[in-house]
Motif scaffolding. Structure first.
Motif, PDB file in Angstrom:
ATOM      1  N   MET A  98      -7.652  39.831 -35.284  1.00 48.70           N
ATOM      2  CA  MET A  98      -8.970  39.882 -34.664  1.00 48.70           C
ATOM      3  C   MET A  98     -10.064  39.654 -35.705  1.00 48.70           C
ATOM      4  N   GLU A  99      -9.945  40.308 -36.844  1.00 49.41           N
ATOM      5  CA  GLU A  99     -10.931  40.138 -37.916  1.00 49.41           C
ATOM      6  C   GLU A  99     -10.982  38.676 -38.369  1.00 49.41           C
ATOM      7  N   THR A 100      -9.826  38.047 -38.450  1.00 48.10           N
ATOM      8  CA  THR A 100      -9.763  36.647 -38.883  1.00 48.10           C
ATOM      9  C   THR A 100     -10.431  35.727 -37.871  1.00 48.10           C
ATOM     10  N   LEU A 101     -10.195  35.973 -36.590  1.00 50.95           N
ATOM     11  CA  LEU A 101     -10.805  35.136 -35.552  1.00 50.95           C
ATOM     12  C   LEU A 101     -12.320  35.340 -35.479  1.00 50.95           C
ATOM     13  N   VAL A 102     -12.779  36.559 -35.731  1.00 52.77           N
ATOM     14  CA  VAL A 102     -14.227  36.801 -35.798  1.00 52.77           C
ATOM     15  C   VAL A 102     -14.814  36.058 -36.992  1.00 52.77           C
ATOM     16  N   ALA A 103     -14.136  36.138 -38.141  1.00 50.75           N
ATOM     17  CA  ALA A 103     -14.609  35.442 -39.345  1.00 50.75           C
ATOM     18  C   ALA A 103     -14.621  33.938 -39.132  1.00 50.75           C
TER      19      ALA A 103
ATOM     20  N   TRP B  53     -11.558  41.220 -28.969  1.00 50.37           N
ATOM     21  CA  TRP B  53     -12.126  40.212 -29.886  1.00 50.37           C
ATOM     22  C   TRP B  53     -13.561  39.874 -29.494  1.00 50.37           C
ATOM     23  N   LEU B  54     -13.823  39.699 -28.206  1.00 50.15           N
ATOM     24  CA  LEU B  54     -15.184  39.399 -27.761  1.00 50.15           C
ATOM     25  C   LEU B  54     -16.126  40.550 -28.092  1.00 50.15           C
ATOM     26  N   GLN B  55     -15.662  41.778 -27.906  1.00 54.38           N
ATOM     27  CA  GLN B  55     -16.487  42.929 -28.273  1.00 54.38           C
ATOM     28  C   GLN B  55     -16.771  42.940 -29.766  1.00 54.38           C
ATOM     29  N   ALA B  56     -15.744  42.610 -30.569  1.00 52.67           N
ATOM     30  CA  ALA B  56     -15.927  42.569 -32.018  1.00 52.67           C
ATOM     31  C   ALA B  56     -16.902  41.469 -32.414  1.00 52.67           C
ATOM     32  N   CYS B  57     -16.858  40.339 -31.713  1.00 51.04           N
ATOM     33  CA  CYS B  57     -17.808  39.255 -31.997  1.00 51.04           C
ATOM     34  C   CYS B  57     -19.240  39.725 -31.777  1.00 51.04           C
ATOM     35  N   LEU B  58     -19.467  40.443 -30.691  1.00 58.50           N
ATOM     36  CA  LEU B  58     -20.809  40.954 -30.412  1.00 58.50           C
ATOM     37  C   LEU B  58     -21.272  41.917 -31.492  1.00 58.50           C
ATOM     38  N   ALA B  59     -20.350  42.764 -31.957  1.00 59.32           N
ATOM     39  CA  ALA B  59     -20.710  43.768 -32.957  1.00 59.32           C
ATOM     40  C   ALA B  59     -20.889  43.177 -34.343  1.00 59.32           C
TER      41      ALA B  59
END
Length: 205
Positions: free
Chosen positions: A144-149, A178-184
């Motif tokens: 998830m961190e990689t996809l956000v990056a 992942w979408l929530q992490a993108c927003l944050a």
């Protein structure tokens, strides 16, 4: 849908003027024009250089709703500018991925291995060992961190980024997280996230 189309254009103007990430989720029954609304916007919006990967279009599928990150995996070769990479099954494809990640500023060795795993590429022994040493929860978190990056890198290098995710009522839990992490995590990045879902979906954001 005229009001919603106007709202999407308003949010896109904010993103293009570097006011940070914006998100809009359109809820409605099947056949109510959610996909057509996004198509109208995509047809009218100035998305920049047509060769740049600055428009991601993902679709969740009912049959894949138990597969982690399934809408992302389906489009990942194209999003990375590596169409056909998942079919090559060669060390060359892995080298191409390493070069692509380096160009985007993703220098974490874990990132290359995790993306290669999502693409179905053969891993070197060190990469296979790295993944074997991760718990399922740790691997999901690092993926998830990689996809956000990756999203942040594409927005930084390719200009304002549009992410369209359709049929969220069929999204897997990892994609929603992942979408929530993108927003944050991407609050300051020029990203517009457009989502669609049926009425039974309750947005967690």
């Amino acid at each position: 849908r005229r009001a919603e189309l106007g709202e999407i254009h308003r949010l896109w103007r904010q993103v293009r003027s570097r006011q940070g990430t914006r998100m809009l989720t359109v809820i409605g029954e099947p056949g109510m024009g959610k996909s057509r609304l996004f198509e109208q916007f995509l047809g009218a919006a100035d998305l920049g250089d047509a060769a740049a990967p600055n428009a991601w279009q993902l679709r969740c599928v009912e049959a894949m709703s138990a597969t982690a990150f399934h809408p992302v995996i389906e489009r990942l070769p194209l999003l990375l500018g590596m169409p056909g990479s998942s079919d090559e099954g060669s060390s060359r494809a892995l080298r191409d991925l390493e070069l692509r990640c380096a160009k985007l500023g993703l220098h974490d060795d874990d990132a290359v291995i995790l993306l290669a795993s999502l693409l179905g590429l053969p891993l070197p022994a060190s990469g296979a060992s790295l993944l074997a040493g991760m718990s399922p929860a740790r691997r999901r978190s690092r993926t998830m961190e990689t996809l956000v990056a990756l999203l942040a890198a594409l927005a930084a290098t390719g200009g304002p980024l549009l992410l369209v995710v359709e049929d969220l009522h069929w999204a897997d839990a990892s994609t929603l997280a992942w979408l929530q992490a993108c927003l944050a995590e991407l609050a300051e990045s020029p990203v517009l996230i457009l989502c669609s879902a049926r009425h039974e979906f309750e947005p967690p954001w």
